[in-house]
Each structure stands twice: as structure tokens, then as C-alpha cells.
Design a protein around this motif. Structure first.
Motif, PDB file in Angstrom:
ATOM      1  N   SER A  23      -6.024   6.244   6.523  1.00 55.43           N
ATOM      2  CA  SER A  23      -4.899   5.383   6.125  1.00 55.43           C
ATOM      3  C   SER A  23      -4.074   6.150   5.115  1.00 55.43           C
ATOM      4  CB  SER A  23      -5.410   4.103   5.473  1.00 55.43           C
ATOM      5  OG  SER A  23      -5.802   4.354   4.136  1.00 55.43           O
ATOM      6  N   GLY A  26      -4.185   4.282  -0.706  1.00 50.94           N
ATOM      7  CA  GLY A  26      -3.948   2.970  -1.298  1.00 50.94           C
ATOM      8  C   GLY A  26      -4.000   1.824  -0.311  1.00 50.94           C
ATOM      9  N   ALA A  27      -4.082   2.116   0.982  1.00 52.61           N
ATOM     10  CA  ALA A  27      -4.093   1.020   1.974  1.00 52.61           C
ATOM     11  C   ALA A  27      -5.435   0.287   1.997  1.00 52.61           C
ATOM     12  CB  ALA A  27      -3.758   1.549   3.358  1.00 52.61           C
ATOM     13  N   GLY A  28      -6.477   0.920   1.479  1.00 57.46           N
ATOM     14  CA  GLY A  28      -7.748   0.199   1.332  1.00 57.46           C
ATOM     15  C   GLY A  28      -8.925   0.777   2.082  1.00 57.46           C
ATOM     16  N   LYS A  29      -8.845   2.041   2.517  1.00 59.21           N
ATOM     17  CA  LYS A  29      -9.974   2.545   3.319  1.00 59.21           C
ATOM     18  C   LYS A  29     -11.242   2.755   2.478  1.00 59.21           C
ATOM     19  CE  LYS A  29      -8.081   7.128   3.336  1.00 59.21           C
ATOM     20  NZ  LYS A  29      -7.185   6.646   2.276  1.00 59.21           N
ATOM     21  N   SER A  30     -11.114   3.103   1.217  1.00 57.27           N
ATOM     22  CA  SER A  30     -12.330   3.250   0.394  1.00 57.27           C
ATOM     23  C   SER A  30     -12.993   1.891   0.196  1.00 57.27           C
ATOM     24  CB  SER A  30     -12.008   3.839  -0.979  1.00 57.27           C
ATOM     25  OG  SER A  30     -11.400   5.080  -0.822  1.00 57.27           O
ATOM     26  N   ALA A  31     -12.182   0.860  -0.053  1.00 55.06           N
ATOM     27  CA  ALA A  31     -12.751  -0.494  -0.231  1.00 55.06           C
ATOM     28  C   ALA A  31     -13.454  -0.929   1.056  1.00 55.06           C
ATOM     29  CB  ALA A  31     -11.636  -1.471  -0.594  1.00 55.06           C
ATOM     30  N   ARG A 145      -0.832  -1.552  -5.008  1.00 53.51           N
ATOM     31  CA  ARG A 145      -2.277  -1.240  -4.975  1.00 53.51           C
ATOM     32  C   ARG A 145      -2.561   0.106  -5.647  1.00 53.51           C
ATOM     33  NH1 ARG A 145      -3.985  -3.152   1.133  1.00 53.51           N
ATOM     34  NH2 ARG A 145      -3.374  -5.309   0.813  1.00 53.51           N
ATOM     35  N   ARG A 149      -4.878   0.342  -8.911  1.00 48.64           N
ATOM     36  CA  ARG A 149      -6.111   1.138  -8.928  1.00 48.64           C
ATOM     37  C   ARG A 149      -6.223   1.921 -10.236  1.00 48.64           C
ATOM     38  NH1 ARG A 149      -7.098   4.803  -3.760  1.00 48.64           N
ATOM     39  NH2 ARG A 149      -5.580   6.168  -4.748  1.00 48.64           N
ATOM     40  N   ASN A 180      -4.422  -4.129   6.783  1.00 47.16           N
ATOM     41  CA  ASN A 180      -5.250  -4.632   5.687  1.00 47.16           C
ATOM     42  C   ASN A 180      -4.425  -5.522   4.760  1.00 47.16           C
ATOM     43  OD1 ASN A 180      -7.140  -5.113   3.724  1.00 47.16           O
ATOM     44  ND2 ASN A 180      -7.017  -3.060   2.824  1.00 47.16           N
ATOM     45  N   ASP A 181      -4.261  -6.766   5.212  1.00 46.76           N
ATOM     46  CA  ASP A 181      -3.573  -7.745   4.380  1.00 46.76           C
ATOM     47  C   ASP A 181      -4.653  -8.444   3.547  1.00 46.76           C
ATOM     48  OD1 ASP A 181      -1.951  -9.589   3.303  1.00 46.76           O
ATOM     49  OD2 ASP A 181      -0.994 -10.231   5.152  1.00 46.76           O
ATOM     50  N   LEU A 183      -8.498  -8.515   2.682  1.00 52.10           N
ATOM     51  CA  LEU A 183      -9.592  -7.534   2.771  1.00 52.10           C
ATOM     52  C   LEU A 183     -10.768  -8.058   3.596  1.00 52.10           C
ATOM     53  CD1 LEU A 183     -10.600  -4.718   1.835  1.00 52.10           C
ATOM     54  CD2 LEU A 183     -11.570  -5.846  -0.169  1.00 52.10           C
TER      55      LEU A 183
HETATM   56  P1  ADP Z   1      -7.591   4.105  -0.226  1.00 53.73           P
HETATM   57  O1  ADP Z   1      -9.041   4.476  -0.192  1.00 53.73           O
HETATM   58  O2  ADP Z   1      -7.034   3.837   1.129  1.00 53.73           O
HETATM   59  O3  ADP Z   1      -6.764   5.083  -1.010  1.00 53.73           O
HETATM   60  P2  ADP Z   1      -8.526   1.890  -1.895  1.00 53.73           P
HETATM   61  O4  ADP Z   1      -9.607   1.349  -1.064  1.00 53.73           O
HETATM   62  O5  ADP Z   1      -8.884   2.688  -3.115  1.00 53.73           O
HETATM   63  O6  ADP Z   1      -7.454   2.710  -1.009  1.00 53.73           O
HETATM   64  O7  ADP Z   1      -7.594   0.647  -2.305  1.00 53.73           O
HETATM   65  C1  ADP Z   1      -6.533   0.788  -3.250  1.00 53.73           C
HETATM   66  C2  ADP Z   1      -6.590  -0.426  -4.211  1.00 53.73           C
HETATM   67  O8  ADP Z   1      -6.227  -1.610  -3.472  1.00 53.73           O
HETATM   68  C3  ADP Z   1      -7.979  -0.675  -4.767  1.00 53.73           C
HETATM   69  O9  ADP Z   1      -7.845  -1.133  -6.105  1.00 53.73           O
HETATM   70  C4  ADP Z   1      -8.537  -1.780  -3.868  1.00 53.73           C
HETATM   71  O10 ADP Z   1      -9.494  -2.568  -4.525  1.00 53.73           O
HETATM   72  C5  ADP Z   1      -7.277  -2.589  -3.534  1.00 53.73           C
HETATM   73  N1  ADP Z   1      -7.310  -3.260  -2.210  1.00 53.73           N
HETATM   74  C6  ADP Z   1      -7.827  -2.795  -1.049  1.00 53.73           C
HETATM   75  N2  ADP Z   1      -7.626  -3.684  -0.039  1.00 53.73           N
HETATM   76  C7  ADP Z   1      -6.961  -4.733  -0.589  1.00 53.73           C
HETATM   77  C8  ADP Z   1      -6.457  -5.995  -0.067  1.00 53.73           C
HETATM   78  N3  ADP Z   1      -6.588  -6.340   1.220  1.00 53.73           N
HETATM   79  N4  ADP Z   1      -5.812  -6.820  -0.924  1.00 53.73           N
HETATM   80  C9  ADP Z   1      -5.664  -6.478  -2.225  1.00 53.73           C
HETATM   81  N5  ADP Z   1      -6.110  -5.326  -2.794  1.00 53.73           N
HETATM   82  C10 ADP Z   1      -6.750  -4.459  -1.986  1.00 53.73           C
END
Ligand code: ADP
Ligand code: 5GP
Length: 223
Positions: A23, A26-31, A145, A149, A180-181, A183
Motif C-alpha cells: 500500500s 500510511g494506508a494501514g498495511k502494518s496495522a 494517518r 502515526r 481500508n476505511d 480497519l
Molecule cells: P502503513 O504500514 O501502510 O504505512 P500503518 O499501518 O502504520 O500504515 O497505519 C498508519 C496509521 O494509521 C497508524 O497510526 C494506524 O494505526 C492508523 N490506521 C490504520 N488503519 C486505519 C483505519 N482504518 N482507520 C483509522 N486509522 C487507521
């Protein structure tokens, strides 16, 4: 027990899945990766090497192996890397050994890698790869996001947003695309993808023996 698990002695082994999540930053792939690893004991993370500085929240050997640039070049020249890329001005790569061992043991491996790395895995192991691209619901949300972070400087965030342009444009290179709207909902969909891929016919090598036995018994019952 999942088919292909090494301790299920009767079932033949299936090869593990290379489950790739990419992704824009910041799109949320680590989460999502974190949730999947907590939820599913059958999948393990491929821990990449990187030359980027460690973030305060990161642990060496858990999130990445943090290495210097000469070590990266040595590993590349020795053929220790399955794929590598330069992303946001740093080197990132997947060490080969753990991945090949896990796949051979029928274990699924999760990769949090960029588009360049995904394309390299396609070249050498396409049939093992299942790829998922994560999109943010909007650029405003992506930006917020990255800021929330709070682990990268403003310069680094800007650089990541610039790279997002080329990354988002490659969405069609992926097998699955999730927005990823919410989570929890996105994580639910991600799990469904993995479950369905594990059930693909070619990933269930016990099926020929099972169906043969079913047909044999059926013939006995019907005769
Ligand atoms: P990536 O690994 O893609 O760079 P992260 O997983 O670190 O992104 O996510 C970036 C930030 O957004 C983190 O603080 C995470 O907790 C938050 N986040 C992830 N998914 C969502 C979501 N669906 N809604 C709100 N915040 C989210
Ligand atoms: P970050 O610095 O936010 O951890 O990661 C930056 C980017 O590098 C992300 O897109 C991430 O998926 C990618 N990345 C992390 N590890 C690897 C790797 O081993 N190979 C490749 N090609 N990309 C990686």
C-alpha cells in the motif's frame, strides 16, 4: 489442522502461500499485518532488512533487521536476497533463507513489501504469490494517518506522499484490492482472501486421495 501442516503426518504437504500486502505508506498495511499475525498462528512474517533508521516504536529483529548500506550490498552480492528495492531513499529487501524454508514446510508467509518487490516475486514464484493492495479511502485521510502515526518528520511524510502517486497507480498489478476505511471490516476481508486461497484446489494436495477413497466407498455401498 490446516492441510499441509508438517505435523499432520498423513496429509501430503502443500507449499505455503506468499501472502503479499502492499500500500502507499500510511494506508494501514502494518496495522493489518499485525492483526493477521495475532489472529492466525499458521502465518509468519517475513522480516525484511532495511537501511532506514529505526523508528522509536520498532524492535530490531521483530519489525525489521536494521542494517547498514555495506551489509545490504554484501547480502545482495551473495545472493541472500529474494527481492530488494530502494523505497523513499532507503534500501529494503527480503532475506531468502527463512522464506524458502517456511514455504517448503507448507507454512504461509506474510510480506509487507512495496510494488517493486511484489513484481520481482511474480517473476520467480508467481504461483505461490497471493497479492493484496490496500488503498486509503482518501488522500486527506492518508495524510492525517501519516501525521497521527507521529513517527516520521514532515519531510519524510512529504516524500512518502510523493511516492504514493506511483504506488497507487500500480493497483492493477495486484490480485485483490481492499479499501481500508474501517480497519475491522478491512481486516475481515483480508482474512477471507487468505481463507479462500488456502481452499484452492491446487493447495489441497490431500484431495486426490480423499476423493478416490470416497468414490471407492460409494461404489461399495452402491454395488
Ligand atoms: P502503513 O504500514 O501502510 O504505512 P500503518 O499501518 O502504520 O500504515 O497505519 C498508519 C496509521 O494509521 C497508524 O497510526 C494506524 O494505526 C492508523 N490506521 C490504520 N488503519 C486505519 C483505519 N482504518 N482507520 C483509522 N486509522 C487507521
Ligand atoms: P516503512 O519504512 O514504512 O516501514 O516501509 C516503506 C515501504 O517499504 C513500504 O511500502 C513497505 O511495504 C516497503 N518494504 C518493507 N520491506 C520491504 C522489502 O523487504 N522489500 C520491498 N521491496 N519493500 C519493502
Amino acid at each position: 489442522m490446516a492441510p499441509g501442516h508438517p505435523s499432520s503426518t498423513q496429509a501430503p504437504l502443500r507449499r505455503g502461500i506468499m501472502f503479499v500486502i502492499s500500500s502507499p505508506s500510511g494506508a494501514g498495511k502494518s496495522a493489518l499485518s499485525r492483526l493477521l499475525l495475532q489472529d492466525d498462528p499458521e502465518i509468519r512474517l517475513s522480516v525484511s532488512v532495511t537501511t532506514r533508521p529505526r523508528r522509536p516504536s520498532e524492535v530490531h529483529g521483530v519489525h525489521y533487521h536494521f542494517i547498514d548500506v555495506p551489509t545490504f550490498h554484501q547480502m545482495r552480492e551473495r545472493g541472500d536476497l529474494l527481492e530488494w528495492a530502494e523505497v523513499h531513499g532507503n534500501f529494503y529487501a527480503t532475506p531468502r533463507q527463512l522464506v524458502e524454508q517456511a514455504l517448503g514446510e507448507g507454512r504461509d508467509v506474510l510480506f509487507d513489501i512495496d510494488v517493486q518487490g511484489t513484481l520481482q516475486l511474480y517473476e520467480c514464484m508467481r504461483e505461490d504469490v497471493v497479492s493484496v493492495f490496500i488503498l486509503p479511502p482518501s488522500i486527506a485521510e492518508l495524510q492525517s494517518r501519516l501525521k497521527r502515526r507521529a513517527e516520521d518528520s514532515d519531510d519524510v511524510i512529504l516524500r512518502r506522499l510523493r511516492t504514493a502517486e506511483t504506488e497507487i497507480a500500480r493497483w492493477q498489478d495486484y490480485d485483490f484490492v481492499l479499501v481500508n476505511d474501517d480497519l475491522e471490516r478491512c481486516f475481515h476481508d483480508l482474512k477471507q482472501v487468505l481463507v479462500a486461497e488456502r481452499l484452492k484446489r491446487h493447495r489441497q494436495p490431500h484431495l486426490p486421495a480423499l476423493t478416490e477413497a470416497l468414490l471407492k466407498d460409494l461404489r461399495t455401498v452402491l454395488s
